[in-house]
Design an enzyme around this catalytic site. Structure first.
Site, mmCIF file in Angstrom:
data_model
loop_
_atom_site.group_PDB
_atom_site.id
_atom_site.type_symbol
_atom_site.label_atom_id
_atom_site.label_comp_id
_atom_site.label_asym_id
_atom_site.label_seq_id
_atom_site.Cartn_x
_atom_site.Cartn_y
_atom_site.Cartn_z
ATOM 1 C CD GLU A 8 -100.234 -15.155 -36.860
ATOM 2 O OE1 GLU A 8 -100.474 -15.659 -37.966
ATOM 3 O OE2 GLU A 8 -99.636 -14.067 -36.724
ATOM 4 C CB CYS A 41 -105.298 -23.799 -35.894
ATOM 5 S SG CYS A 41 -103.635 -24.115 -36.509
ATOM 6 C CB CYS A 92 -102.613 -27.399 -40.038
ATOM 7 S SG CYS A 92 -102.905 -27.462 -38.242
ATOM 8 C CB CYS A 116 -106.573 -28.460 -37.240
ATOM 9 S SG CYS A 116 -106.092 -26.954 -36.376
ATOM 10 C CD GLU A 150 -108.798 -25.067 -38.612
ATOM 11 O OE1 GLU A 150 -108.209 -24.141 -37.988
ATOM 12 O OE2 GLU A 150 -108.420 -25.470 -39.724
ATOM 13 C CG ASN A 160 -105.633 -17.226 -37.217
ATOM 14 O OD1 ASN A 160 -106.670 -16.615 -37.439
ATOM 15 N ND2 ASN A 160 -104.490 -16.911 -37.801
#
Length: 131
Positions: free
Chosen positions: A46, A55, A88, A91, A57, A44
């Site tokens: 940010e 993310c 999430c 994803c 993934e 990830n």
């Protein structure tokens, strides 16, 4: 658990070390296995605006796509939480789009592992059949 699942978890765990998570301190690593056998990893990343955060993934899948891979059969997600962390919603949509009903391996740093099919995690996906 199979040795290929172990390999995918190891790759995701290593990728997690590169996470850029200064705001949440929630570091995630992911690995996606192409049907060719190649493994692509992501972490990830940010951003201070939060909405531009990516993310792990999606990073892994987009890296694979950008390098010409198509067709994937497994995704691993590794976090450092007691409860395993599934992908999430965004994803899940991306995983479904590019991986279909792939195996999703959830793991933590304490050795807890669960394996799910995408169809169980995302039972009513929006895909090209809706268009």
């Amino acid at each position: 658990m199979t040795s290929t699942q172990d390999d995918l978890i190891a790759a995701a765990t290593l990728a997690r070390e590169n996470a850029h998570a200064p705001y949440s301190n929630f570091r995630v690593g992911a690995a996606v296995r192409a049907r060719s056998g190649r493994v692509f990893t992501g972490c990830n990343v940010e951003n201070s605006t939060y909405g531009l955060t990516l993310c792990a993934e999606r990073v892994a899948i987009f890296k694979a796509i950008s390098e010409g891979e198509r067709g994937f059969d497994a995704v691993a997600v590794v976090t450092d939480t007691d409860a395993l962390t599934p992908p999430c919603g965004a994803c899940r949509q991306i995983i479904w789009e590019f991986c279909g009903d792939a195996e999703v391996v959830l793991a933590n740093l304490k050795g807890k592992v669960e394996v799910h099919r995408m169809s169980a995690l995302f039972p009513k996906p929006f895909d090209s059949s809706m268009l």
